[in-house]
Design an enzyme around this catalytic site. Structure first.
Site, PDB file in Angstrom:
ATOM      1  N   ASN A  12       0.862  -1.184   0.000  1.00 13.26           N
ATOM      2  CA  ASN A  12       0.000   0.000   0.000  1.00 13.26           C
ATOM      3  C   ASN A  12       0.898   1.233   0.000  1.00 13.26           C
ATOM      4  OD1 ASN A  12      -1.894   2.009   0.420  1.00 13.26           O
ATOM      5  ND2 ASN A  12      -2.282   1.459   2.557  1.00 13.26           N
ATOM      6  N   LYS A  14       0.027   4.296  -0.186  1.00 11.41           N
ATOM      7  CA  LYS A  14      -0.591   5.450   0.467  1.00 11.41           C
ATOM      8  C   LYS A  14      -0.414   6.704  -0.415  1.00 11.41           C
ATOM      9  CE  LYS A  14       0.088   3.185   4.886  1.00 11.41           C
ATOM     10  NZ  LYS A  14       0.366   3.316   6.332  1.00 11.41           N
ATOM     11  N   HIS A  99      -9.156   1.034   5.583  1.00 14.43           N
ATOM     12  CA  HIS A  99      -7.854   1.206   6.225  1.00 14.43           C
ATOM     13  C   HIS A  99      -8.003   2.151   7.414  1.00 14.43           C
ATOM     14  CE1 HIS A  99      -3.661   2.328   6.851  1.00 14.43           C
ATOM     15  NE2 HIS A  99      -3.336   1.231   6.188  1.00 14.43           N
ATOM     16  N   GLU A 169      -4.590  -5.009  10.929  1.00  8.45           N
ATOM     17  CA  GLU A 169      -3.555  -4.004  11.155  1.00  8.45           C
ATOM     18  C   GLU A 169      -3.794  -3.331  12.506  1.00  8.45           C
ATOM     19  OE1 GLU A 169      -1.862  -2.199   7.194  1.00  8.45           O
ATOM     20  OE2 GLU A 169      -3.897  -1.513   7.517  1.00  8.45           O
ATOM     21  N   GLY A 175       3.325   2.063  10.894  1.00 10.26           N
ATOM     22  CA  GLY A 175       4.292   3.139  10.702  1.00 10.26           C
ATOM     23  C   GLY A 175       5.067   3.525  11.936  1.00 10.26           C
ATOM     24  N   SER A 214       4.211  -2.341  10.357  1.00 14.32           N
ATOM     25  CA  SER A 214       5.669  -2.381  10.511  1.00 14.32           C
ATOM     26  C   SER A 214       6.271  -3.698  10.025  1.00 14.32           C
ATOM     27  CB  SER A 214       6.059  -2.117  11.966  1.00 14.32           C
ATOM     28  OG  SER A 214       5.653  -0.814  12.364  1.00 14.32           O
ATOM     29  N   GLY A 236       5.312   1.369   4.213  1.00 17.08           N
ATOM     30  CA  GLY A 236       6.553   2.008   3.784  1.00 17.08           C
ATOM     31  C   GLY A 236       7.537   1.097   3.091  1.00 17.08           C
TER      32      GLY A 236
END
EC number: 5.3.1.1
Length: 256
Positions: A12, A14, A99, A169, A175, A214, A236
């Site tokens: 993802n 984002k 999300h 999640e 993050g 993460s 990320g």
């Protein structure tokens, strides 16, 4: 992992990525190849501005391309929104709904998430329905109550193993670099599986349950090997081809 269930590793992006980032998608597409691609599916969900071009880059690759959100209506006066039909028209095959960042930043409710998933089904997209507890809910020992409520209210009755993926999640892990223990993840996923089997029978047994929060190359092997974890929803670490592919290739050892 779940026996006889093909894992999914999803990225993802984002609100990240411009045309210059297409090189990363191209590199991922080139790295997702048989024989591993026959056993493990890979997906990237870039920003909407890159959706159509990304699908064009992947015509000769098993890499799937999806979107990060959709409106619950097929069309109309909804400025700035994108419909599930538009995603399908751009050759996307997946869409993320619910999300935590949408639930928090845009006050999306379980009812709305359910409607978006139903819109995805109508457009023949696979919906990745996200659920997860906040740090406060976890400290209060309410994480399983939250999971139960969100599964019940956010997942449509028409959900099947083909049109639905569930992504757990824990919001406090997204993050932050903080990852739940393997035992915590296993407990949450076992609970989700039991809830889905109770409601959907064998379809619930076959639904893919992703872990997100993460996930990175250093912990991918441990997380992806947990019972009832059928892949990952990566934030990320999916922005760089090398990191995404390292996570994806963790399955080489797990499936050996």
């Amino acid at each position: 992992m779940t026996p006889d269930v093909r894992p999914l590793v999803a990225g993802n992006w984002k609100m990240n990525g411009t045309r210059a980032s297409l090189d990363q998608i191209k590199a991922i597409a080139e790295g997702v190849r048989p024989p591993l691609a026959d056993k493990v599916e890979a997906l990237i969900c870039p920003p909407t501005t890159l959706l159509y071009v990304a699908t064009a880059l992947c015509t000769d690759s098993p890499l799937a391309i999806g979107a990060q959100d959709c409106h619950q209506k097929p069309s109309g006066a909804h400025t700035g929104d994108i419909s599930a039909e538009m995603i399908a028209d751009s050759f996307g095959t997946y869409v993320i709904v619910g999300h935590s960042e949408r639930r928090t930043d845009h006050a999306e409710t379980d009812h709305l998430v359910r409607a978006k998933a139903e819109a995805a089904f109508a457009a023949e997209l696979t919906a990745i329905i996200c659920i997860g507890e906040t740090a406060d809910e976890r400290r209060a020992g309410q994480e399983l109550d939250v999971i139960k409520r969100q599964l019940s209210a956010s997942v449509p009755d028409a959900a099947t193993a083909e049109n639905t993926v569930i992504a757990y999640e824990p919001i406090w892990a997204i993050g932050t670099g903080v990852t739940p223990t393997s035992g915590d993840v296993e407990k949450a996923h076992a609970f989700m599986r039991a809830e889905l089997v109770s409601r959907f029978g064998d379809e619930g047994r076959k639904m893919r349950l992703l872990y997100g929060g993460s996930v990175k190359p250093a912990n991918a092997g441990e997380l992806l090997g947990i019972a009832n974890v059928d892949g990952a929803l990566i934030g990320g670490a999916s922005l760089k081809a090398a990191d995404f592919l390292a996570i994806y290739r963790a399955y080489e050892a797990l499936l050996a």
